[in-house]
Design a protein around this motif. Sequence first.
Motif, PDB file in Angstrom:
ATOM      1  N   ILE A 101      -5.094 -21.963  -9.581  1.00  8.52           N
ATOM      2  CA  ILE A 101      -4.547 -20.922 -10.322  1.00  8.52           C
ATOM      3  C   ILE A 101      -5.382 -19.714 -10.391  1.00  8.52           C
ATOM      4  O   ILE A 101      -5.159 -18.721 -10.204  1.00  8.52           O
TER       5      ILE A 101
ATOM      6  N   TYR B 185       2.242 -20.493 -14.668  1.00  6.56           N
ATOM      7  CA  TYR B 185       2.342 -21.275 -13.407  1.00  6.56           C
ATOM      8  C   TYR B 185       1.600 -22.661 -13.411  1.00  6.56           C
ATOM      9  O   TYR B 185       2.040 -23.401 -12.692  1.00  6.56           O
TER      10      TYR B 185
ATOM     11  N   ARG C  52      -5.518 -16.340  -8.594  1.00  3.86           N
ATOM     12  CA  ARG C  52      -5.476 -15.031  -9.346  1.00  3.86           C
ATOM     13  C   ARG C  52      -6.555 -14.269  -9.062  1.00  3.86           C
ATOM     14  O   ARG C  52      -6.651 -12.988  -8.969  1.00  3.86           O
TER      15      ARG C  52
ATOM     16  N   TYR D  38       4.692 -24.336 -14.264  1.00  2.34           N
ATOM     17  CA  TYR D  38       5.574 -24.545 -13.215  1.00  2.34           C
ATOM     18  C   TYR D  38       5.079 -25.495 -12.226  1.00  2.34           C
ATOM     19  O   TYR D  38       6.119 -26.263 -11.701  1.00  2.34           O
ATOM     20  N   PHE D  39       4.031 -25.341 -11.792  1.00  2.01           N
ATOM     21  CA  PHE D  39       3.456 -26.242 -10.506  1.00  2.01           C
ATOM     22  C   PHE D  39       3.557 -27.836 -10.823  1.00  2.01           C
ATOM     23  O   PHE D  39       4.047 -28.542  -9.861  1.00  2.01           O
TER      24      PHE D  39
ATOM     25  N   GLU E  55       7.348 -18.106  -7.072  1.00  7.60           N
ATOM     26  CA  GLU E  55       6.248 -18.659  -6.289  1.00  7.60           C
ATOM     27  C   GLU E  55       5.713 -18.060  -5.304  1.00  7.60           C
ATOM     28  O   GLU E  55       4.667 -18.120  -5.101  1.00  7.60           O
TER      29      GLU E  55
ATOM     30  N   PHE F   1       3.305 -15.542  -6.432  1.00  8.73           N
ATOM     31  CA  PHE F   1       1.995 -15.875  -6.724  1.00  8.73           C
ATOM     32  C   PHE F   1       1.032 -16.333  -5.618  1.00  8.73           C
ATOM     33  O   PHE F   1      -0.048 -15.936  -5.415  1.00  8.73           O
TER      34      PHE F   1
END
Length: 496
Positions: free
Chosen positions: A210, A153, A214, A156-157, A93, A96
């Motif tokens: 995201i 991600y 990114r 995940y989030f 995390e 990122f």
Amino acid sequence: MEELLENSLLKHYYIISFLLNKDWMTIDRLAQEIKIPARTIRQDIGNINQYIAPAKIESSQRFGIRLTYDASHNPLYIYAAIYRQSTRFLILEELFLHRFSSMTQLAEELFISESTLKRHVLAINQVLEHEGFRIDTQTLDIVGDEKKIHFFYYCYFLERYWFIDAFLSQDELQLIDEIIADFSTHFPVLKSPRYQSFSFLNKLRTTVFICLTRNSRGHTFKDASLVKENDTFSPELRQKITRIYRINCSSFVFSHLFYLFFNSRNALTYQDLLVKARHNPVIHSIYQALSHFLDVTAASRKLKLANRDLVLLRLYNAIEYTWGPTKILYNPDEAFFMNMNKFEQTFIKQTKETLIAILRAEKIWKQIDEALITRLLFILVTSWDNLTIQLEEKAPKVRTGLFFNTSFEHSQFLLQELSYHMRSSLKPELMHVNTLAKLKAAAPHFDMIITNLPLLNLPNCYIVSIQPHPTPEDFDNILSVYNKIISAKTVKTSAS
């Protein structure tokens, strides 16, 4: 991808996952099921209870252990608690969300030694490299297949935080909402109720966030379709994006943020899918496989699929936008199927077998991901108009008799109460008998008899004894017996 967890937390994960939605269980049986020593489980229960509170693993000398939580919590909360304990997921995390100049700086941020950090990164990369990406220890960035990184991600989030409001600043949230509102002017279909629901917008906010993050690190989808410069954001919005995310907001960035829509294989409508299927052999293969699957499923149970086009479109897009494992620790879609009655579960089991067989035969999915199959089945069941009603109509009938040692008026009250609460499962009827001998003679004509008498012994018939006013436990007992009867009838029907 639970193997990303540290060894101790992985054991906790197995314990919690097995206890979830189950009643009392002995530690010895749990140990046998999950292949973890009973002594280790006993030691871990106290540690688990410290971080999942107010959820708790209760212990009883008589019954064993069980996982409980109050009405304001659910399994999402418990799995989020596991995430909070994991240094490895915190590393992923932090890398990122933030930039770090060295391993030393990252270790200091995490309050661990640099040698410990390196061991964790090595373990993380051993898992992630099988998924097509990894942590670059030189740049301290996540590198590899951008689609797989994005999808990881995204999962995940949503699992860790449920909605991005939990960790984004108000300025970032407002900007993302402005971006989505601006984009919606180009796609009027997004104004429909389905695309204005909290769930859809929460997922869209997450994917835009995201992409912004990114992109600010120089990572983009390589095959995003370019759009005309004058079809992108307003100058004011571009300035906000540049100020907060340090991005030169070109038309390429616009198409990257909304890759879900500008991907050449995306289908916004069923007609759009038909056109793409005619020109793209891969899309055609997926379309043919899903068409075959829906036709076989409907025909096998003689079901009507009135909104076939919509269901097929949703299944196609789910396959198209699955770029990696669809579950890291917990997928709510799995829990959806746990409380279905046995007849519906039989339908799901058979449908699942059909889906896997067709996907394999058509070589749509090289490696069958259990979580993806669950996702597709969830879409099928929730999108199919009147599916539950059709299945209930075709379910074996459970004849239920009511025999009460009480007043006529109270019997009528109980009939109405049970008929209302159990109307989708069974049709109870009062048994017009006035002696125990007549009751025993009538019992073989019923599958279940509900009574207020204890220890009523009748041959070849299930008995459920209830309170003068039915309690939640009474209804649970009735439904449990109903499912046993349905299961037996379904097995008998399948065998014949």
